[in-house]
Design an enzyme around this catalytic site. Structure first.
Site, PDB file in Angstrom:
ATOM      1  N   TYR A 158       0.842  -1.209   0.000  1.00  0.00           N
ATOM      2  CA  TYR A 158       0.000   0.000   0.000  1.00  0.00           C
ATOM      3  C   TYR A 158       0.874   1.256   0.000  1.00  0.00           C
ATOM      4  CZ  TYR A 158      -3.710   3.283   1.023  1.00  0.00           C
ATOM      5  OH  TYR A 158      -4.587   4.328   0.942  1.00  0.00           O
ATOM      6  N   PHE A 192      -8.181  20.901 -25.084  1.00  0.00           N
ATOM      7  CA  PHE A 192      -8.518  19.483 -25.025  1.00  0.00           C
ATOM      8  C   PHE A 192      -9.697  19.340 -24.072  1.00  0.00           C
ATOM      9  CE2 PHE A 192      -8.636  15.092 -23.872  1.00  0.00           C
ATOM     10  CZ  PHE A 192      -8.792  14.569 -25.136  1.00  0.00           C
ATOM     11  N   THR A 193     -10.599  18.429 -24.431  1.00  0.00           N
ATOM     12  CA  THR A 193     -11.889  18.302 -23.740  1.00  0.00           C
ATOM     13  C   THR A 193     -11.750  18.205 -22.216  1.00  0.00           C
ATOM     14  OG1 THR A 193     -11.744  15.941 -24.203  1.00  0.00           O
ATOM     15  CG2 THR A 193     -13.074  17.259 -25.718  1.00  0.00           C
ATOM     16  N   ASP A 241       0.745  20.068 -21.152  1.00  0.00           N
ATOM     17  CA  ASP A 241       0.047  18.790 -21.274  1.00  0.00           C
ATOM     18  C   ASP A 241       0.983  17.924 -22.103  1.00  0.00           C
ATOM     19  OD1 ASP A 241      -1.392  16.584 -21.963  1.00  0.00           O
ATOM     20  OD2 ASP A 241      -3.271  17.641 -22.332  1.00  0.00           O
ATOM     21  N   LYS A 301      -1.019   7.164 -23.412  1.00  0.00           N
ATOM     22  CA  LYS A 301      -0.587   7.443 -24.796  1.00  0.00           C
ATOM     23  C   LYS A 301       0.915   7.172 -24.923  1.00  0.00           C
ATOM     24  CE  LYS A 301      -4.615   9.856 -24.437  1.00  0.00           C
ATOM     25  NZ  LYS A 301      -5.423   9.858 -23.202  1.00  0.00           N
ATOM     26  N   ARG A 305     -14.649  14.719 -33.740  1.00  0.00           N
ATOM     27  CA  ARG A 305     -13.911  15.800 -33.085  1.00  0.00           C
ATOM     28  C   ARG A 305     -14.348  17.110 -33.747  1.00  0.00           C
ATOM     29  NH1 ARG A 305     -11.263  14.006 -28.386  1.00  0.00           N
ATOM     30  NH2 ARG A 305     -13.493  14.173 -28.131  1.00  0.00           N
ATOM     31  N   PHE A 349     -19.770  14.291 -25.798  1.00  0.00           N
ATOM     32  CA  PHE A 349     -19.449  13.370 -26.897  1.00  0.00           C
ATOM     33  C   PHE A 349     -19.340  11.919 -26.447  1.00  0.00           C
ATOM     34  CE2 PHE A 349     -15.027  12.738 -25.673  1.00  0.00           C
ATOM     35  CZ  PHE A 349     -14.782  13.865 -24.900  1.00  0.00           C
TER      36      PHE A 349
END
Ligand code: PM9
Length: 477
Positions: free
Chosen positions: A86, A138-139, A229, A272, A396, A463
């Site tokens: 943990y 970006f969303t 980002d 990613k 998009r 979306f």
């Protein structure tokens, strides 16, 4: 540079791996590939939203490159060494070391995925009434900025909104726009400059080092930190290596490090670049921000030495971070995306140019000029592509852009796109050929595609779950 990119002859770069395990498709998936009637039924049941299809209804899945990467043998071996304590898992320290070696930030706070890191960064840095400049949006990043009380401001260059313009660095910040914002609202109202690498919504477009240096000079003058980002950092770094004077002999790893060194911190969706299926982090140099994020992560994610990830996930990510910066890996990855894009350009299919680092984007406005934006052409095109071929992409455009939180009006973007995001190391060039052929076929039948109207609309990030109906009797007449 623009003309060079356009005229350059395409050359294949083979990937630096061999395939030794494959994921078998189910009989339903094979059947769906051969059975148009089943696909028509499936998309209708899914409310014409490709997010609502089940995976066994999809033949080729280009919905996203997020969490769909194929891990290496080295990463799978690391999974067996997961330390699930943990507190103080050894895999956390491996991840911390990998992050410091490659990204170069001092402090790390792990999270279960990117948006959790974005949530913390927004909550900790933004005061209600602030303004956050971004190179496009970006969303998830924008929704967290707005939930924290900020106004999102787009300071991307105009070319980022022009799908047909061959500009090598459409991810650049328009320094004049940012300067004007600082003059208008004052630097004190701008908690940070939000800079995305390989700008997703612009079509996977990079910024240049020259632009980043100019941005840093302006931000430093006003004491505004740049918060990156870095979800697709290495794809941006590769484009700099290929396109920017003076970077041809620098490695992707060196360029990625140089980018990070111009910024005060980063949020990363590890799903990613870092070649894993789950995970993310916030990293920074500022001790105060780190301590606050570390105190916050235990409220939302888990202890600060796992932040919502298991030990084995952290080990896979640590190993993925070293793999992602290998030049040949990034070159082959981006080259595979270009391979698909190149075929579509040759066939006259309208796509965003230059081809992006992680995805090919179909330009729905030019693909379906007979469908007005109010009828969601990109949504209709993504549904029609599925009906034509069993290939899943993602809208998009207007649907993704959503509504302004203050006025409630739809925010009409200039770009109305369908994204075909290519998972890293998951598909072959034969798959790309199949996809190109299907899209060319659909392009020839484009007049038959009709627009959509919204049925069910969620309040935020609509979306993901919205449902639609064809404006006419059928999606494809
Ligand atoms: N991106 C993508 O498919 C998955 C969710 S939205 C369809 O492109 C950037 C640039 C992203 C991103 C996710 C996130 C959020 C932040 N920045 O999905 O929360 O592309 O790990 O990351 C998706 P998480």
């Amino acid at each position: 540079m623009n003309e060079n990119m356009k005229e350059r002859e395409f050359q294949i770069i083979p990937p630096p791996y061999r395939i030794k395990v494959v994921e078998l498709l189910s009989s339903e998936q094979i059947d769906i590939a051969d059975n148009r009637e089943r696909r028509e039924k499936a998309i209708k049941q899914a409310g014409y939203n490709t997010f609502l299809l089940k995976e066994n209804q999809v033949y080729i899945d280009f919905l996203t490159d997020s969490g769909t990467n194929a891990m290496s043998d080295n990463q799978w071996a690391g999974m067996m060494l997961g330390d699930e304590a943990y507190a103080g898992s050894k895999n956390f320290y491996h991840l911390e070391k990998a992050m410091r070696d490659v990204y170069g930030y001092r402090y790390l706070v792990p999270t279960h995925q990117g948006r959790a890191a974005e949530h913390m960064m927004s909550e900790l840095l933004i005061q209600p009434g602030d303004f956050v400049p971004n190179n496009m949006y970006f969303t998830t990043r924008r929704v967290h900025q707005e939930l924290a009380g900020a106004t999102w401001v787009d300071v991307s260059i105009d070319e980022a909104h022009e799908p047909e313009t061959w500009h090598p660095f459409k991810g650049n910040v328009d320094i004049t726009k940012l300067d004007a914002l600082i003059r208008e609202v004052g630097a004190g109202k701008i908690p940070y400059m939000s800079l995305e690498a390989n700008v997703n919504m612009a079509g996977g477009q990079p910024f240049s080092m020259e632009n980043l240096r100019a941005l840093k000079a302006l931000c430093d003058r006003h004491r505004i930190p740049i918060m990156l980002d870095g979800t697709r950092l290495v794809e941006n770094a590769y484009c700099i290596q290929q396109r920017e004077d003076g970077y041809q002999n620098r490695s992707v790893r060196q360029i990625a490090r140089e980018i990070c060194s111009c910024t005060g911190g980063v949020t990363v969706s590890g799903k990613k670049d870092t070649l894993v299926n789950i995970g993310g982090f916030l990293a920074c140099n500022d001790k105060k921000l780190f301590l606050e994020a570390r105190a916050m992560v235990v409220v939302y994610e888990g202890l600060h030495t796992y932040g919502g990830m298991s030990g084995r996930d952290m080990e896979a990510m640590a190993r993925g971070i070293y793999e992602m910066v290998q030049d040949r890996h990034v070159a082959a990855r981006v080259n595979q995306v270009e391979y698909l894009g190149h075929q579509l350009i040759q066939a006259g299919v309208p796509v965003v140019v230059p081809i992006g680092g992680h995805a090919v984007f179909l330009d729905a406005s030019r693909f379906l000029p007979h469908i007005p934006q109010e009828q969601y052409p990109a949504q209709a095109l993504s549904a029609a592509l599925y009906v034509e071929s069993g290939i899943r992409g993602m809208e998009r455009g207007l649907v993704s852009s959503g509504r302004d939180p203050i006025t409630g009006q739809e925010r009409k973007p200039k770009l109305e796109l369908v994204r075909l995001a290519i998972p890293r190391r998951g598909y072959t060039h034969t798959d790309m050929d199949f996809v190109a052929q299907a899209i060319v076929r659909l392009y020839r039948a484009r007049d038959k595609i009709s627009g959509l109207q919204m049925g069910y609309e969620p309040k935020r990030l609509r979306f993901f779950q919205a449902r639609f109906k064809p404006v006419g009797a059928k999606l494809m007449g």
